[in-house]
Scaffold this active site. Structure first.
Site, PDB file in Angstrom:
ATOM      1  N   GLU A  46       0.834  -1.211   0.000  1.00 22.31           N
ATOM      2  CA  GLU A  46       0.000   0.000   0.000  1.00 22.31           C
ATOM      3  C   GLU A  46       0.862   1.253   0.000  1.00 22.31           C
ATOM      4  O   GLU A  46       0.595   2.204  -0.737  1.00 22.31           O
ATOM      5  CB  GLU A  46      -0.936   0.008   1.215  1.00 22.31           C
ATOM      6  N   ASN A  50       1.245   3.895  -3.120  1.00 20.68           N
ATOM      7  CA  ASN A  50       0.969   5.319  -2.914  1.00 20.68           C
ATOM      8  C   ASN A  50       2.141   6.183  -3.393  1.00 20.68           C
ATOM      9  O   ASN A  50       1.933   7.229  -4.020  1.00 20.68           O
ATOM     10  CB  ASN A  50       0.701   5.602  -1.438  1.00 20.68           C
ATOM     11  N   ARG A 106      -9.443   3.973  -7.242  1.00 14.93           N
ATOM     12  CA  ARG A 106      -8.863   4.042  -5.899  1.00 14.93           C
ATOM     13  C   ARG A 106     -10.019   4.086  -4.906  1.00 14.93           C
ATOM     14  O   ARG A 106     -11.014   4.782  -5.134  1.00 14.93           O
ATOM     15  CB  ARG A 106      -8.025   5.320  -5.758  1.00 14.93           C
TER      16      ARG A 106
HETATM   17  N1  LIG Z   1       3.121   9.075  -1.148  1.00 15.85           N
HETATM   18  C1  LIG Z   1       2.099   9.922  -1.350  1.00 15.85           C
HETATM   19  N2  LIG Z   1       2.298  11.101  -2.001  1.00 15.85           N
HETATM   20  C2  LIG Z   1       1.277  11.969  -2.203  1.00 15.85           C
HETATM   21  N3  LIG Z   1       0.005  11.752  -1.799  1.00 15.85           N
HETATM   22  C3  LIG Z   1      -0.250  10.601  -1.151  1.00 15.85           C
HETATM   23  C4  LIG Z   1       0.763   9.629  -0.887  1.00 15.85           C
HETATM   24  N4  LIG Z   1       0.204   8.605  -0.206  1.00 15.85           N
HETATM   25  C5  LIG Z   1      -1.090   8.915  -0.054  1.00 15.85           C
HETATM   26  N5  LIG Z   1      -1.386  10.104  -0.614  1.00 15.85           N
HETATM   27  C6  LIG Z   1      -2.693  10.793  -0.614  1.00 15.85           C
HETATM   28  O1  LIG Z   1      -3.498  10.197   0.392  1.00 15.85           O
HETATM   29  C7  LIG Z   1      -4.722   9.724  -0.173  1.00 15.85           C
HETATM   30  C8  LIG Z   1      -5.172   8.495   0.591  1.00 15.85           C
HETATM   31  O2  LIG Z   1      -4.281   7.401   0.389  1.00 15.85           O
HETATM   32  P1  LIG Z   1      -4.852   5.927   0.504  1.00 15.85           P
HETATM   33  O3  LIG Z   1      -3.754   4.972   0.192  1.00 15.85           O
HETATM   34  O4  LIG Z   1      -5.545   5.787   1.811  1.00 15.85           O
HETATM   35  O5  LIG Z   1      -5.981   5.873  -0.632  1.00 15.85           O
HETATM   36  P2  LIG Z   1      -5.800   5.778  -2.219  1.00 15.85           P
HETATM   37  O6  LIG Z   1      -4.382   5.481  -2.567  1.00 15.85           O
HETATM   38  O7  LIG Z   1      -6.372   7.028  -2.817  1.00 15.85           O
HETATM   39  O8  LIG Z   1      -6.722   4.550  -2.602  1.00 15.85           O
HETATM   40  P3  LIG Z   1      -6.356   2.980  -2.392  1.00 15.85           P
HETATM   41  O9  LIG Z   1      -5.086   2.925  -1.565  1.00 15.85           O
HETATM   42  O10 LIG Z   1      -7.532   2.385  -1.678  1.00 15.85           O
HETATM   43  O11 LIG Z   1      -6.159   2.451  -3.766  1.00 15.85           O
HETATM   44  C9  LIG Z   1      -4.420   9.510  -1.640  1.00 15.85           C
HETATM   45  O12 LIG Z   1      -5.577   9.563  -2.445  1.00 15.85           O
HETATM   46  C10 LIG Z   1      -3.449  10.660  -1.925  1.00 15.85           C
HETATM   47  O13 LIG Z   1      -4.146  11.880  -2.121  1.00 15.85           O
HETATM   48 MG   LIG Z   2      -3.345   3.934  -1.665  1.00 21.93          MG
END
Ligand SMILES: Nc1ncnc2c1ncn2[C@@H]1O[C@H](COP(=O)(O)OP(=O)(O)OP(=O)(O)O)[C@@H](O)[C@H]1O
Ligand SMILES: [Mg+2]
Length: 141
Positions: A46, A50, A106
């Site tokens: 995860e 990200n 997502r």
């Molecule tokens: N490394 C990162 N750099 C920039 N923004 C990030 C990063 N990690 C997370 N985010 C932000 O945090 C939000 C939430 O992350 P999360 O992993 O919970 O959900 P997601 O990636 O959008 O969906 P999923 O992980 O369920 O596919 C993301 O949509 C993004 O806006």
């Molecule tokens: Mg994610």
């Protein structure tokens, strides 16, 4: 018992599987259960996903993901870092179902999964300079 590692890899989606295998191999010396190992692998996946998708907007070229690990007695610490766009509102990002990419399948559950599977998640991020996710998990004997 102490051990550390540090690595960097290109921010390509194919390296997500590579990173989770590396983390699992490193954790193996703590004799985790299959369930604990899967939890570590999933949390690493995860965080790496990200970094690639949000941190670098899926642009692998010239972009690195950094992963560091430490074992200290019965605990494993893993850090995943990108030097990408950064997170504007960390508290909002950690909320279940929060996503800035709702149109790309997502679900906004990545941080929730990391928090469920690890004992502690610390998020450090600055807009324009990147994000570090620090995770800790105790392996129960
Ligand atoms: N490394 C990162 N750099 C920039 N923004 C990030 C990063 N990690 C997370 N985010 C932000 O945090 C939000 C939430 O992350 P999360 O992993 O919970 O959900 P997601 O990636 O959008 O969906 P999923 O992980 O369920 O596919 C993301 O949509 C993004 O806006
Ligand atoms: Mg994610």
């Amino acid at each position: 018992m102490q051990n550390i590692f540090e690595m960097k890899f290109a921010a390509c989606s194919e390296n997500q599987a590579f990173a989770r295998v590396c983390a699992a191999a490193f954790a193996a010396r703590l004799n985790p259960t299959v369930a604990e190992l899967n939890e570590i692998k999933t949390a690493v996946s995860e965080a790496v996903t990200n970094a690639i998708i949000h941190g670098y907007d899926g642009n692998c070229d010239g972009n690195w993901v950094f992963m560091r690990g430490q074992i200290d007695v019965d605990e494993i610490f893993i850090e995943i870092e990108d030097k990408g766009r950064g997170i504007a509102d960390i508290n909002a990002a950690r909320e279940p179902l929060y996503t800035t990419k709702p149109d790309e399948e997502r679900s906004g559950m990545g941080f929730t999964v990391m928090e469920e599977f690890m004992d502690e998640i610390v998020v450090e991020s600055a807009l324009g300079s990147g994000t570090v996710i620090k995770m800790r998990k105790k392996i129960v004997k």
